[in-house]
Scaffold this motif. Structure first.
Motif, PDB file in Angstrom:
ATOM      1  N   GLY A  20      32.338  34.851  44.202  1.00 28.89           N
ATOM      2  CA  GLY A  20      33.706  34.482  43.882  1.00 28.89           C
ATOM      3  C   GLY A  20      34.483  34.257  45.143  1.00 28.89           C
ATOM      4  N   GLY A  21      35.394  33.345  45.102  1.00 29.56           N
ATOM      5  CA  GLY A  21      36.325  33.119  46.195  1.00 29.56           C
ATOM      6  C   GLY A  21      35.679  32.995  47.541  1.00 29.56           C
ATOM      7  N   GLY A  22      35.395  34.131  48.190  1.00 23.60           N
ATOM      8  CA  GLY A  22      34.980  34.080  49.579  1.00 23.60           C
ATOM      9  C   GLY A  22      33.524  34.390  49.820  1.00 23.60           C
ATOM     10  N   GLY A  23      32.660  34.304  48.815  1.00 18.76           N
ATOM     11  CA  GLY A  23      31.252  34.557  49.073  1.00 18.76           C
ATOM     12  C   GLY A  23      30.722  35.657  48.189  1.00 18.76           C
ATOM     13  N   ASP A  24      29.688  36.413  48.643  1.00 23.19           N
ATOM     14  CA  ASP A  24      29.064  37.453  47.846  1.00 23.19           C
ATOM     15  C   ASP A  24      30.049  38.569  47.548  1.00 23.19           C
ATOM     16  N   THR A  25      29.924  39.118  46.346  1.00 22.78           N
ATOM     17  CA  THR A  25      30.775  40.230  45.956  1.00 22.78           C
ATOM     18  C   THR A  25      29.907  41.334  45.386  1.00 22.78           C
ATOM     19  N   SER A  26      30.448  42.551  45.350  1.00 20.78           N
ATOM     20  CA  SER A  26      29.751  43.634  44.682  1.00 20.78           C
ATOM     21  C   SER A  26      29.812  43.393  43.183  1.00 20.78           C
ATOM     22  N   TRP A  49      47.273  43.656  37.947  1.00 22.29           N
ATOM     23  CA  TRP A  49      47.683  44.959  38.485  1.00 22.29           C
ATOM     24  C   TRP A  49      47.277  44.995  39.955  1.00 22.29           C
ATOM     25  N   LEU A  50      48.258  45.030  40.848  1.00 27.63           N
ATOM     26  CA  LEU A  50      47.978  44.876  42.280  1.00 27.63           C
ATOM     27  C   LEU A  50      46.920  45.855  42.788  1.00 27.63           C
ATOM     28  N   PRO A  51      46.933  47.135  42.381  1.00 29.96           N
ATOM     29  CA  PRO A  51      45.852  48.021  42.835  1.00 29.96           C
ATOM     30  C   PRO A  51      44.459  47.540  42.439  1.00 29.96           C
ATOM     31  N   ASP A  52      44.348  46.795  41.306  1.00 29.08           N
ATOM     32  CA  ASP A  52      43.041  46.252  40.919  1.00 29.08           C
ATOM     33  C   ASP A  52      42.497  45.286  41.965  1.00 29.08           C
ATOM     34  N   ALA A  53      43.399  44.615  42.667  1.00 29.36           N
ATOM     35  CA  ALA A  53      42.976  43.597  43.619  1.00 29.36           C
ATOM     36  C   ALA A  53      42.283  44.191  44.832  1.00 29.36           C
ATOM     37  N   VAL A  54      42.459  45.501  45.066  1.00 25.05           N
ATOM     38  CA  VAL A  54      41.800  46.143  46.213  1.00 25.05           C
ATOM     39  C   VAL A  54      40.892  47.285  45.773  1.00 25.05           C
ATOM     40  N   GLY A  55      40.654  47.405  44.450  1.00 22.67           N
ATOM     41  CA  GLY A  55      39.679  48.378  43.963  1.00 22.67           C
ATOM     42  C   GLY A  55      40.183  49.796  43.828  1.00 22.67           C
ATOM     43  N   ASP A  56      41.497  49.988  43.769  1.00 24.39           N
ATOM     44  CA  ASP A  56      42.069  51.330  43.634  1.00 24.39           C
ATOM     45  C   ASP A  56      41.516  52.008  42.381  1.00 24.39           C
ATOM     46  N   ARG A  57      41.132  53.271  42.501  1.00 22.57           N
ATOM     47  CA  ARG A  57      40.550  54.012  41.381  1.00 22.57           C
ATOM     48  C   ARG A  57      41.585  54.849  40.621  1.00 22.57           C
TER      49      ARG A  57
END
Length: 691
Positions: free
Chosen positions: A602-608, A632-640
């Protein structure tokens, strides 16, 4: 044992909009207790404490309704049918309508939108005077569809914040999101004024005032008089202290400390307030004072009195508990400098909110900032003090027992009295909406079902001992549509959870969008499986999660189950909770896979795989017809971590966490703007939306 409801009490309750039963599920009806109904009536000024009093109140109410020509407020939808109240007038009744524009009319023909005054004179000489609300039939549908960011503002720190996110950060986020991401809006938590205290209640949903914003959100350096303060050394020291607060949150794992931030900002604002306003600034301030009038004077007076007597007005000297008393007037004069200080803070905050919206629109956002209206106010705060005549004494808003909470809920918020609202032509509600719409492109209304009815809990009783009290939903909606249309704003109703039949349909008819959260969208009337995207409603804001729910990463990994278990919030064995959560998530991932939305890049290459799944969730949202898509902005950086965990108080740091990455490291606004993970997700949205 619950006392039975007699026929007289049942009839009396119906005539005042007090429910005698409710349905927690379609197949079950629960009867309200006689005590709950009686106390709700008492809060409306109706004595039903004895059978004799009930019969007298019933006879009086029936006589009043039979004899009156008009109700206190009448609603007319432009171009629509004649209101029932007018159709029922005796033949030959003369009407005189004085419009808010200063015109006099004799009929409803081509009346302009507004809140007018109507006088009716019947042939037998009887007369009546009523408020006439004329509103457009519905709000316009938002042009096109848009996607945007959802964030709790306090959680978004930048390198310039004083320990929590502020209005400068909001403007910066909107400017960047509009220009760099193509976002159409930024939605934030309620920014209402909080009740001061030690510690301050950090929840943005229990404010002192919904009418005025909280100056803790001010960007101090953006106040024009900051540059001219005569004590630059002291201000420099405060900024250094603020930097230490910021670094403690960002680098040392400290929680956001709203009280510490406010102590620094308050001192800085006290220093700035000694700078004389220039002629233009003074004129603008005077205009603000004139525009806000009594509402601002009340708010600033409460703030000044709270500094002396504490933040619960119920504990003030008796004379000061009445905002219109001679004692309060004397105290206001004695504290005039403090009243002016708090009035100035409201002005400065209003100006920065307006500037943030202007920045968002200039960045190309069709909506800009989406603000959030809390469902009520703190019982000890400024609005509860100033609006006592419009609030139901001894009552609190909550929710009845249901499948998710067997004990019900008590939110500790005093409800508006529907009768007093109608008598005033909904004046406090109109003023509230008008103020918020001045600096927002859209307004989210928390628990929008409260426009129709609210669960009233008698003080000192458990939530199970409450009952519903109904509002004039047509009037509440008419005021909302009128004020939103005047501002050219969109309205989003938070209609999650149990919603009585007809509510969503009534909201949709008037152009109010709903709220749809992915994990709740299932075929509840069929097999209960995830709802395919083409079955979703169009008139909504669609999101993956909210501030009260687990982040998408937590749900995908099951970490929300582990968190609830650690805090002893689970009601079943851990393995059972894990299995149910995994099955729920698995069904959604299976649907995403069948729709070919799970992609390894996605977007910039390989992703987890986790990132790919989060991207797939948002591809799914874009497949729905929803007019607005929220990220949800925290979703964009993986916030748990959730920002709020319902059912907890001191077990979890609700409303005090900064946005963080998947490892729990706080992420500043500057780092967010450079995050490859965020850009990859937003490219998915931009690409799918463009496609």
């Amino acid at each position: 044992m619950t006392a039975p409801l007699g026929e007289d009490l049942t009839r009396l309750a119906a005539l005042h909009g007090v429910a005698v039963s409710y349905r927690p599920s379609p197949d079950r009806t629960v009867t309200a207790s006689a005590a709950a109904v009686t106390r709700a009536l008492a809060a409306l000024g109706v004595d039903a404490g004895t059978p004799e009093a009930t019969r007298a109140a019933l006879a009086g109410r029936e006589r009043e309704l039979a004899e009156r020509l008009l109700p206190p407020t009448v609603v007319h939808w432009s171009g629509g049918a004649e209101p029932d109240a007018l159709a029922a007038l005796p033949e030959g009744t003369r009407l005189r309508i004085e419009t808010e524009q200063g015109e006099t009319r004799a009929s409803l023909d081509r009346l302009p939108p507004g809140v007018h005054t109507m006088t009716a004179t019947a042939p037998d000489g009887r007369g009546a005077r009523a408020h006439l609300i004329v509103a457009p039939p519905r709000l316009p549908t938002p042009a096109g569809r848009s996607y945007g960011l959802l964030v709790q503002l306090y959680s978004l720190l930048s390198d310039r914040s004083w320990g929590m996110g502020d209005l400068g950060d909001l403007a910066e986020l909107a400017d960047w999101a509009g220009r760099a991401l193509g976002a159409g809006f930024v939605q934030v938590n309620p920014l209402h004024a909080a009740v001061p205290g030690t510690p301050t209640d950090p929840s943005p949903y229990r404010p002192s005032s919904r009418r005025f914003p909280d100056p803790v959100h001010l960007r101090i350096e953006d106040v024009p008089e900051f540059a001219y303060a005569t004590v630059p050394e002291r201000l420099r020291g405060l900024r250094e202290s603020a930097a230490r607060l910021r670094e403690a949150v960002l680098d040392k794992g400290a929680l956001i400390d709203r009280d510490a931030v406010w102590e620094l900002k308050r001192e800085a604002l006290e220093l700035i307030a000694t700078v004389p306003l220039g002629p233009g600034r003074r004129a603008a301030y005077c205009d603000f004072l004139a525009r806000e009038g009594q509402s601002l004077e009340d708010h600033a007076t409460w703030c000044a009195l709270a500094e002396v007597h504490g933040s619960d007005w119920h504990r003030w000297p008796r004379g000061l508990r009445d905002p219109r008393s001679a004692e309060t007037a004397r105290a206001r004069r004695d504290l005039i400098d403090r009243v002016d200080f708090h009035s100035r803070l409201a002005w400065l905050t209003d100006a920065q909110l307006t500037a943030a919206q202007r920045t968002a629109r200039e960045a190309g956002m069709p909506l800009g900032i989406v603000h959030d209206l809390a469902v009520g106010v703190h019982p000890g705060g400024a609005d509860a003090w100033a609006q006592q005549d419009h609030l139901a004494a001894g009552m609190s808003v909550g929710a009845p027992p249901d499948a998710f909470n067997a004990r019900g809920q008590d939110w500790g918020l005093p409800p508006w009295r529907p009768d007093r609202l109608a008598e005033s032509g909904y004046a406090p509600y109109r003023r509230l909406l008008r103020a918020l719409f001045r600096y927002t492109g859209a307004l989210r209304i928390d628990h929008v079902m409260g426009l129709f009815r609210l669960w009233w809990v008698p003080q000192g009783e458990p939530p199970t001992e409450g009952t519903y009290v109904r509002y004039d939903a047509e009037a509440m909606l008419a005021v909302l549509v009128l004020e939103a249309s005047r501002a050219g704003a969109v309205v989003i109703g938070e209609d999650l959870g149990t919603v009585e039949p007809g509510v969503r349909e009534a909201l949709r008819e008037r152009g109010v969008l709903g709220t749809s959260v992915l994990w709740f969208e299932r075929d509840w009337e069929g097999d209960g499986r995830p709802l395919p995207p083409d079955h979703w409603r169009a008139d909504c804001l669609a999101t993956a999660t909210t501030h009260d729910l687990p982040s998408t990463a937590a749900r995908l990994t099951g970490e929300h189950v582990e968190l609830r278990h650690r805090l002893d919030l689970s009601t079943r064995p851990l393995e059972e909770e894990r299995a149910e959560a995994a099955a729920d998530t698995g069904e959604w991932l299976d649907l995403l896979s069948r729709l070919d939305l799970l992609q390894g890049t996605g977007g910039g290459g390989d992703t987890s795989s986790e990132e790919a799944e989060i991207q797939a969730v948002h591809r799914f949202l874009l497949r729905t017809p929803a007019r607005m898509i929220g990220v949800w902005l925290p979703d964009a950086v993986g916030d748990r971590r959730p920002q709020n965990l319902p059912g907890t108080w001191d077990q979890y740091p609700n409303w005090r966490l900064p946005v963080a990455d998947a490892d729990g490291r706080p992420v500043t606004l500057e780092r967010l703007a450079a995050s490859p993970r965020l850009h990859a997700l937003m490219e998915v949205l931009r690409g799918e939306a463009d496609g």
